[in-house]
Write an enzyme that holds these catalytic residues in place. Structure first.
Site, PDB file in Angstrom:
ATOM      1  N   CYS A   2       1.182   1.827  -4.560  1.00 46.53           N
ATOM      2  CA  CYS A   2       1.025   0.391  -4.435  1.00 46.53           C
ATOM      3  C   CYS A   2       0.382  -0.178  -5.693  1.00 46.53           C
ATOM      4  CB  CYS A   2       0.166   0.076  -3.213  1.00 46.53           C
ATOM      5  SG  CYS A   2       0.774   0.828  -1.676  1.00 46.53           S
ATOM      6  N   ARG A  50       2.222  -3.519  -1.424  1.00 49.75           N
ATOM      7  CA  ARG A  50       2.407  -2.226  -0.789  1.00 49.75           C
ATOM      8  C   ARG A  50       3.815  -1.667  -0.959  1.00 49.75           C
ATOM      9  NH1 ARG A  50       2.355  -0.426   5.591  1.00 49.75           N
ATOM     10  NH2 ARG A  50       1.893   1.775   5.208  1.00 49.75           N
ATOM     11  N   ALA A  52       5.457   1.025   1.131  1.00 48.45           N
ATOM     12  CA  ALA A  52       5.159   1.711   2.388  1.00 48.45           C
ATOM     13  C   ALA A  52       5.729   3.122   2.378  1.00 48.45           C
ATOM     14  CB  ALA A  52       5.728   0.918   3.557  1.00 48.45           C
ATOM     15  N   VAL A  53       4.861   4.101   2.613  1.00 47.76           N
ATOM     16  CA  VAL A  53       5.256   5.508   2.587  1.00 47.76           C
ATOM     17  C   VAL A  53       4.848   6.223   3.872  1.00 47.76           C
ATOM     18  CG1 VAL A  53       4.850   7.725   1.424  1.00 47.76           C
ATOM     19  CG2 VAL A  53       5.234   5.663   0.069  1.00 47.76           C
ATOM     20  N   VAL A  54       3.636   5.956   4.360  1.00 49.78           N
ATOM     21  CA  VAL A  54       3.126   6.566   5.589  1.00 49.78           C
ATOM     22  C   VAL A  54       2.699   5.450   6.530  1.00 49.78           C
ATOM     23  CG1 VAL A  54       1.331   8.031   6.589  1.00 49.78           C
ATOM     24  CG2 VAL A  54       2.357   8.655   4.392  1.00 49.78           C
ATOM     25  N   GLY A  80      -2.723   4.491  -3.027  1.00 49.74           N
ATOM     26  CA  GLY A  80      -2.862   5.937  -3.059  1.00 49.74           C
ATOM     27  C   GLY A  80      -2.330   6.655  -1.848  1.00 49.74           C
ATOM     28  N   GLU A  81      -2.535   7.940  -1.865  1.00 50.92           N
ATOM     29  CA  GLU A  81      -2.233   8.835  -0.754  1.00 50.92           C
ATOM     30  C   GLU A  81      -3.375   9.836  -0.646  1.00 50.92           C
ATOM     31  OE1 GLU A  81       0.290   8.310   1.129  1.00 50.92           O
ATOM     32  OE2 GLU A  81       1.637   7.113  -0.120  1.00 50.92           O
ATOM     33  N   ASP A 104      -3.554   6.229   6.053  1.00 53.61           N
ATOM     34  CA  ASP A 104      -4.692   6.738   5.302  1.00 53.61           C
ATOM     35  C   ASP A 104      -5.556   5.591   4.783  1.00 53.61           C
ATOM     36  OD1 ASP A 104      -2.635   6.006   3.551  1.00 53.61           O
ATOM     37  OD2 ASP A 104      -3.286   7.387   1.999  1.00 53.61           O
ATOM     38  N   GLY A 382       6.406  18.520 -11.341  1.00 55.98           N
ATOM     39  CA  GLY A 382       5.613  19.671 -11.788  1.00 55.98           C
ATOM     40  C   GLY A 382       4.573  19.306 -12.819  1.00 55.98           C
TER      41      GLY A 382
END
Length: 615
Positions: A2, A50, A52-54, A80-81, A104, A382
């Protein structure tokens, strides 16, 4: 992922500034295309956007905590996450907190209520957030340990402004996009300095730092840094622990309520992440295969030539790894037209907000992010492995290890990455070599040591720290800005602080136990990868070899400098520009590299975006 922006004033009634609020709402639309919120009060304007992921229906912001009377006490604006949110939620419930949703964001809010700014020490993940304390009129900014999420701020005449990107600060009307000599040094020296930004008066929250701004001024403190500790595990145990941690991290980071994917280059790092992610998805019973993405320059399919650091193109290894894992793979072919498209170049410069070293890499990654966004919102990478496990050439070649400066500058053989076309009087007056030397001394003075290291172990600890705190900033900024320019969240399993703390204290001889780069990581994942991929020598992100690309850059430079009213001419050295345009060596005889030509083109785009250089 976000974006946030805010403005604090201790003298003005900000609730009347509707025009500023409107500008702030539009500042970071690509970082948060799914929703926008606002907190409007006399002393504070907060605007979170936002992606939106979770918990797609929850997690709306700003999120507000109230007292028993219903009055607001603290307001959270969060990006964040947090990957240990479930564990923290359970602990906070035991402490009496109630939860209305499973985001979260709410976990961070309740954690702040319980532990204050010290909550950052309990968060495991990637984050940058602001907390406005309504009662004390204090703003608190907190950033994750590696700076995976960006966060900038600036003092104003009567308060404070902050945002995920400097461009967000400029929408407040109290911060201007002005670059002075110090900013130009920061932008063009390739020696990133924690806390510094290219723009006058703008600072960056240092990774692992808390910044407080109240009526009594600004206070800062670090809540995390590497800590030297004895490493008592033997090699087999160390390899097992690294594997165990990676499995734990990837398991947490594939959690999402939106389509997830992974970048795949055919190298050790991304291949390991893809293999672990695929296992988690299969164990969870998900029917669809892991989506993977890669990029290749079209020119390389038939014309690739091995060089000092690239033995082969990525495509054959990508294909082998995708087949091995059974992923749903897409490869993006990037051609010269993509790389020299002025619109695409301009978008990259606007996203990065500064010239970059290796424009072709950045343009290709931006286009790859756009391709990922067609199918996925979140992608694993990675990034961070080379810095932590010692993957780069400058960890291993004695010439670079002995260099009395940042090792990646030693690897350039003293080439001027970005300053080859800069006016010589400006270059000499700003003293780019002196700047790099000063920043190097400052960085060395920070390195956490226990005092018992052998000279070799001490030097490798220094190089690791320099890479983790400076070079990694370049990599993470690139991932964040180019991903967000396409509204894609990038997750970086190798930048988990528990893994990093453990590996930082592993003796160097264990990290190169088989005599090769990243042998510790290779041993930890050896059962997951085909032999060809497992044995492949480190190959950095490719740079295009097409000689016509340099020719096209020269023609761009010719067109840019032909317009004498173009302000970029005030920054470029005419004799060196002439050498590029007229000399068959394209300026090589006077030391102008392709990156320097790219930098001149980027300076043009930077100035065209509204940036002012004041020397």
């Amino acid at each position: 992922m976000c974006g946030i922006v805010g403005l604090i004033s201790y003298t003005e009634d900000l609730s009347r500034r509707t025009e500023v609020l409107a500008a702030m709402r539009g500042a970071l639309a690509l970082r948060g295309p799914d929703a926008v919120g606002e907190w409007v009060a006399p002393r504070a304007l907060l605007v979170p956007r936002r992606l939106a992921v979770v918990d797609l229906t929850g997690g709306n912001q700003p999120m507000v905590a109230t007292d028993p009377s219903g009055a607001a006490t603290v307001v959270l604006s969060y990006t964040g996450e947090v990957f240990n949110a479930d564990e923290l939620r359970a602990e906070l419930r035991r402490r009496g907190h109630e939860f209305r949703e499973r985001s979260d964001t709410e976990v961070v809010l309740r954690a702040y209520q319980e532990w204050g700014a010290a909550c950052a020490e309990r968060l495991r993940g990637m984050f940058a957030f602001a907390v406005w304390d309504v009662r004390t009129e204090e703003l608190v900014l907190i950033r994750d340990r590696f700076g995976i999420y960006p966060l900038f701020y600036a003092d104003t005449p009567d308060g404070f402004a902050f945002g995920s990107e400097p461009k967000a600060l400029f929408t407040t009307g109290v911060v201007a996009p002005v670059v002075d000599g110090e900013g130009l040094l920061e932008a063009l020296s390739f020696t990133p300095t924690p806390g510094r930004a290219a723009f006058r008066g703008v600072r960056e929250v240092v990774p692992g730092e808390v910044v407080r701004r109240g009526r009594d001024g600004l206070r800062r403190h670090r809540y995390w840094n590497f800590t030297p500790a004895p490493h008592t595990d033997d090699l087999a145990t160390t390899e097992h622990r690294v594997r165990e941690l990676l499995e734990e991290i990837v398991r947490a980071q594939v959690a999402a309520d939106v389509p997830i994917s992974s970048m795949l280059s055919g190298g050790l790092d991304s291949s390991a992440v893809c293999a672990l992610a695929g296992r988690v998805l299969a164990a969870d019973g998900r029917a669809e295969p892991l989506r993977t993405f890669s990029m290749e320059f079209a020119y390389h399919l038939d014309n690739f030539r091995p060089d000092e650091v690239h033995d082969s193109p990525d495509s054959p290894y990508v294909a082998k790894m995708a087949a091995h894992l059974g992923t749903e793979h897409r490869e993006l072919l990037v051609d010269r037209g993509h790389l020299t498209d002025p619109a695409g170049q301009s978008e990259v410069v606007r996203a990065m907000e500064r010239p970059v070293a290796g424009l072709d890499m950045y343009v290709s990654l931006y286009r790859l992010s756009q391709e990922v966004r067609r199918f996925s919102t979140v992608t694993l990478t990675g990034d961070g492995s080379d810095e932590l496990f010692g993957g780069y050439l400058w960890f291993h070649d004695p010439y670079y290890v002995r260099a009395k400066g940042f090792p990646w500058l030693g690897a350039s053989h003293r080439m001027e990455f970005l300053t080859g076309l800069l006016r010589r009087d400006v270059h000499d007056r700003l003293d780019f070599p002196g700047h790099a030397a000063d920043r190097y001394r400052e960085a060395l003075a920070e390195v956490p040591l226990n005092g018992d290291e052998s000279p070799r172990e001490r030097r490798m600890r220094e190089i690791t720290y320099l890479n983790m705190t400076r070079y990694l900033r370049v990599i993470l900024d690139r991932k964040d800005r180019l991903g967000m320019a396409a509204s894609v969240e990038g997750r970086v399993p190798f930048c988990d602080h528990v893994l990093a703390e453990y590996v930082y204290n592993v003796p160097w001889d264990m990290k190169v136990a088989d005599g090769r780069e990243k042998s510790l990581l290779r041993a930890a994942v050896r059962d997951l990868l085909p032999d060809d991929v497992l044995r492949r020598r480190k190959s950095p992100f490719p740079t295009v070899q097409d000689p016509a690309y340099r020719t096209a850059l020269r023609e761009q430079l010719r067109a840019i400098t032909a317009d004498r009213s173009n302000p970029v001419n005030d920054l470029l050295e005419p004799s060196r520009v002439a050498a590029v345009l007229d000399d068959p060596s394209f300026g090589l005889r006077v030391g102008v590299t392709r990156m320097s030509i790219e930098a001149a083109v980027q300076l043009h785009h930077w100035l065209a975006s509204g940036v002012t250089v004041a020397l």
